[in-house]
Design a protein around this motif. Structure first.
Motif, PDB file in Angstrom:
ATOM      1  N   LEU A  42       0.824  -1.205   0.000  1.00 22.20           N
ATOM      2  CA  LEU A  42       0.000   0.000   0.000  1.00 22.20           C
ATOM      3  C   LEU A  42       0.858   1.254   0.000  1.00 22.20           C
ATOM      4  O   LEU A  42       0.604   2.192  -0.760  1.00 22.20           O
ATOM      5  N   VAL A  43       1.888   1.268   0.818  1.00 23.20           N
ATOM      6  CA  VAL A  43       2.793   2.423   0.866  1.00 23.20           C
ATOM      7  C   VAL A  43       3.500   2.586  -0.469  1.00 23.20           C
ATOM      8  O   VAL A  43       3.631   3.704  -0.979  1.00 23.20           O
ATOM      9  N   HIS A  44       3.933   1.479  -1.065  1.00 26.70           N
ATOM     10  CA  HIS A  44       4.617   1.548  -2.350  1.00 26.70           C
ATOM     11  C   HIS A  44       3.689   2.102  -3.435  1.00 26.70           C
ATOM     12  O   HIS A  44       4.114   2.916  -4.264  1.00 26.70           O
ATOM     13  N   VAL A  45       2.433   1.686  -3.436  1.00 27.29           N
ATOM     14  CA  VAL A  45       1.460   2.201  -4.406  1.00 27.29           C
ATOM     15  C   VAL A  45       1.241   3.697  -4.194  1.00 27.29           C
ATOM     16  O   VAL A  45       1.203   4.472  -5.160  1.00 27.29           O
ATOM     17  N   LEU A  46       1.120   4.119  -2.940  1.00 29.87           N
ATOM     18  CA  LEU A  46       0.930   5.548  -2.663  1.00 29.87           C
ATOM     19  C   LEU A  46       2.147   6.371  -3.079  1.00 29.87           C
ATOM     20  O   LEU A  46       1.998   7.468  -3.634  1.00 29.87           O
ATOM     21  N   LEU A  47       3.339   5.856  -2.837  1.00 31.33           N
ATOM     22  CA  LEU A  47       4.546   6.571  -3.252  1.00 31.33           C
ATOM     23  C   LEU A  47       4.646   6.631  -4.774  1.00 31.33           C
ATOM     24  O   LEU A  47       5.046   7.664  -5.333  1.00 31.33           O
ATOM     25  N   THR A  48       4.246   5.574  -5.454  1.00 27.45           N
ATOM     26  CA  THR A  48       4.236   5.587  -6.916  1.00 27.45           C
ATOM     27  C   THR A  48       3.190   6.568  -7.435  1.00 27.45           C
ATOM     28  O   THR A  48       3.425   7.255  -8.429  1.00 27.45           O
ATOM     29  N   TRP A  76       2.093  11.707 -10.058  1.00 22.40           N
ATOM     30  CA  TRP A  76       1.592  13.082  -9.967  1.00 22.40           C
ATOM     31  C   TRP A  76       2.700  14.076 -10.328  1.00 22.40           C
ATOM     32  O   TRP A  76       2.452  15.046 -11.040  1.00 22.40           O
ATOM     33  N   VAL A  77       3.917  13.819  -9.870  1.00 16.58           N
ATOM     34  CA  VAL A  77       5.043  14.688 -10.214  1.00 16.58           C
ATOM     35  C   VAL A  77       5.275  14.645 -11.725  1.00 16.58           C
ATOM     36  O   VAL A  77       5.568  15.677 -12.347  1.00 16.58           O
ATOM     37  N   ALA A  78       5.110  13.496 -12.327  1.00 14.84           N
ATOM     38  CA  ALA A  78       5.318  13.360 -13.772  1.00 14.84           C
ATOM     39  C   ALA A  78       4.283  14.129 -14.583  1.00 14.84           C
ATOM     40  O   ALA A  78       4.534  14.451 -15.746  1.00 14.84           O
ATOM     41  N   THR A  79       3.139  14.451 -13.989  1.00 11.84           N
ATOM     42  CA  THR A  79       2.130  15.215 -14.734  1.00 11.84           C
ATOM     43  C   THR A  79       2.572  16.656 -14.978  1.00 11.84           C
ATOM     44  O   THR A  79       1.896  17.386 -15.701  1.00 11.84           O
ATOM     45  N   LEU A  80       3.687  17.064 -14.395  1.00 10.41           N
ATOM     46  CA  LEU A  80       4.244  18.380 -14.692  1.00 10.41           C
ATOM     47  C   LEU A  80       4.847  18.440 -16.093  1.00 10.41           C
ATOM     48  O   LEU A  80       5.032  19.515 -16.648  1.00 10.41           O
ATOM     49  N   VAL A 112      -3.708   4.607 -11.585  1.00 10.44           N
ATOM     50  CA  VAL A 112      -2.595   4.581 -12.541  1.00 10.44           C
ATOM     51  C   VAL A 112      -1.369   3.944 -11.900  1.00 10.44           C
ATOM     52  O   VAL A 112      -0.648   3.178 -12.551  1.00 10.44           O
ATOM     53  N   ALA A 113      -1.126   4.217 -10.620  1.00  9.23           N
ATOM     54  CA  ALA A 113       0.013   3.611  -9.920  1.00  9.23           C
ATOM     55  C   ALA A 113      -0.149   2.097  -9.854  1.00  9.23           C
ATOM     56  O   ALA A 113       0.815   1.347 -10.079  1.00  9.23           O
ATOM     57  N   LEU A 114      -1.348   1.628  -9.558  1.00  4.70           N
ATOM     58  CA  LEU A 114      -1.611   0.182  -9.545  1.00  4.70           C
ATOM     59  C   LEU A 114      -1.408  -0.424 -10.936  1.00  4.70           C
ATOM     60  O   LEU A 114      -0.802  -1.480 -11.085  1.00  4.70           O
ATOM     61  N   LEU A 115      -1.920   0.263 -11.940  1.00  3.78           N
ATOM     62  CA  LEU A 115      -1.797  -0.206 -13.314  1.00  3.78           C
ATOM     63  C   LEU A 115      -0.334  -0.231 -13.757  1.00  3.78           C
ATOM     64  O   LEU A 115       0.123  -1.182 -14.392  1.00  3.78           O
ATOM     65  N   PHE A 116       0.414   0.812 -13.400  1.00  7.22           N
ATOM     66  CA  PHE A 116       1.825   0.885 -13.752  1.00  7.22           C
ATOM     67  C   PHE A 116       2.610  -0.236 -13.072  1.00  7.22           C
ATOM     68  O   PHE A 116       3.478  -0.866 -13.688  1.00  7.22           O
ATOM     69  N   GLY A 117       2.279  -0.505 -11.831  1.00  6.84           N
ATOM     70  CA  GLY A 117       2.917  -1.621 -11.126  1.00  6.84           C
ATOM     71  C   GLY A 117       2.592  -2.952 -11.769  1.00  6.84           C
ATOM     72  O   GLY A 117       3.465  -3.822 -11.891  1.00  6.84           O
ATOM     73  N   LEU A 118       1.359  -3.132 -12.185  1.00  7.27           N
ATOM     74  CA  LEU A 118       0.945  -4.370 -12.848  1.00  7.27           C
ATOM     75  C   LEU A 118       1.648  -4.543 -14.195  1.00  7.27           C
ATOM     76  O   LEU A 118       2.136  -5.630 -14.519  1.00  7.27           O
ATOM     77  N   VAL A 119       1.718  -3.457 -14.967  1.00  7.68           N
ATOM     78  CA  VAL A 119       2.416  -3.506 -16.260  1.00  7.68           C
ATOM     79  C   VAL A 119       3.890  -3.842 -16.040  1.00  7.68           C
ATOM     80  O   VAL A 119       4.460  -4.679 -16.753  1.00  7.68           O
ATOM     81  N   LEU A 171      12.871   8.454 -10.814  1.00  8.16           N
ATOM     82  CA  LEU A 171      13.646   9.272  -9.868  1.00  8.16           C
ATOM     83  C   LEU A 171      12.824   9.667  -8.649  1.00  8.16           C
ATOM     84  O   LEU A 171      13.312   9.606  -7.515  1.00  8.16           O
ATOM     85  N   ALA A 172      11.575  10.061  -8.877  1.00 13.02           N
ATOM     86  CA  ALA A 172      10.723  10.463  -7.753  1.00 13.02           C
ATOM     87  C   ALA A 172      10.414   9.261  -6.859  1.00 13.02           C
ATOM     88  O   ALA A 172      10.436   9.383  -5.630  1.00 13.02           O
ATOM     89  N   SER A 173      10.146   8.106  -7.446  1.00 12.38           N
ATOM     90  CA  SER A 173       9.892   6.899  -6.644  1.00 12.38           C
ATOM     91  C   SER A 173      11.118   6.529  -5.833  1.00 12.38           C
ATOM     92  O   SER A 173      11.008   6.169  -4.652  1.00 12.38           O
ATOM     93  N   TRP A 174      12.275   6.618  -6.453  1.00  7.65           N
ATOM     94  CA  TRP A 174      13.526   6.306  -5.760  1.00  7.65           C
ATOM     95  C   TRP A 174      13.725   7.238  -4.563  1.00  7.65           C
ATOM     96  O   TRP A 174      13.997   6.784  -3.461  1.00  7.65           O
ATOM     97  N   ALA A 175      13.550   8.535  -4.797  1.00 10.24           N
ATOM     98  CA  ALA A 175      13.741   9.507  -3.714  1.00 10.24           C
ATOM     99  C   ALA A 175      12.701   9.318  -2.601  1.00 10.24           C
ATOM    100  O   ALA A 175      13.039   9.367  -1.412  1.00 10.24           O
ATOM    101  N   LEU A 176      11.460   9.100  -2.969  1.00  8.31           N
ATOM    102  CA  LEU A 176      10.405   8.907  -1.973  1.00  8.31           C
ATOM    103  C   LEU A 176      10.619   7.626  -1.177  1.00  8.31           C
ATOM    104  O   LEU A 176      10.385   7.598   0.036  1.00  8.31           O
ATOM    105  N   ASN A 177      11.060   6.569  -1.836  1.00  2.00           N
ATOM    106  CA  ASN A 177      11.324   5.316  -1.125  1.00  2.00           C
ATOM    107  C   ASN A 177      12.502   5.449  -0.166  1.00  2.00           C
ATOM    108  O   ASN A 177      12.474   4.897   0.928  1.00  2.00           O
TER     109      ASN A 177
END
Length: 127
Positions: free
Chosen positions: A4-10, A15-19, A41-48, A111-117
């Motif tokens: 759950l935490v990983h999905v929220l961080l993703t 969201w950062v990528a929408t910039l 989208v985070a769940l879908l991206f993880g599944l892909v 990069l954002a996932s790495w930094a957040l993790n």
């Protein structure tokens, strides 16, 4: 709990990528709807990434060797682009309009996932 935490961080990373121009969330949606879309989208991206990426790495291992792994940037971009297409097909208001927005978006998400993790791991290690 960790998934759950990983999905929220993703979701935050997406969201950062929408910039990036060309990666869009529906502008008129309410904040809870946008959060739900980002989580979807985070769940879908993880599944892909869990299903398609290992297959691509297996069948394209020669390209990874020849390009010294740089093809991984292209693969990540194509997977992010695929996620945008699948999100549209599933009715999620998330759009990736081309290869270059997907390329830069995939880099930003990584990069954002790495930094957040890293930040999350440091906060939880102090407890």
């Amino acid at each position: 709990m960790g998934i759950l935490v990983h999905v929220l961080l993703t979701a935050v990373a997406v969201w950062v990528a929408t910039l990036i121009p060309g990666i869009d969330l529906e502008a008129g949606a309410s904040t809870p709807a946008k959060i739900g879309t980002l989580i979807g989208v985070a769940l879908l991206f993880g599944l892909v990434n869990a299903v398609v990426k290992p297959l691509v790495k297996f069948f394209g291992c020669l390209f990874y060797l020849v390009t010294l792994g740089l093809i991984g940037l292209v693969v990540n971009a194509l997977l992010f682009w695929l996620t945008g297409w699948l999100a549209n097909e599933l009715g999620l208001p998330f759009d990736v309009t081309g290869f270059w927005p997907a390329f830069w978006g995939a880099i930003i998400v990584a990069l954002a996932s790495w930094a957040l993790n890293i930040a999350y791991d440091r906060v939880t290690d102090r407890d």
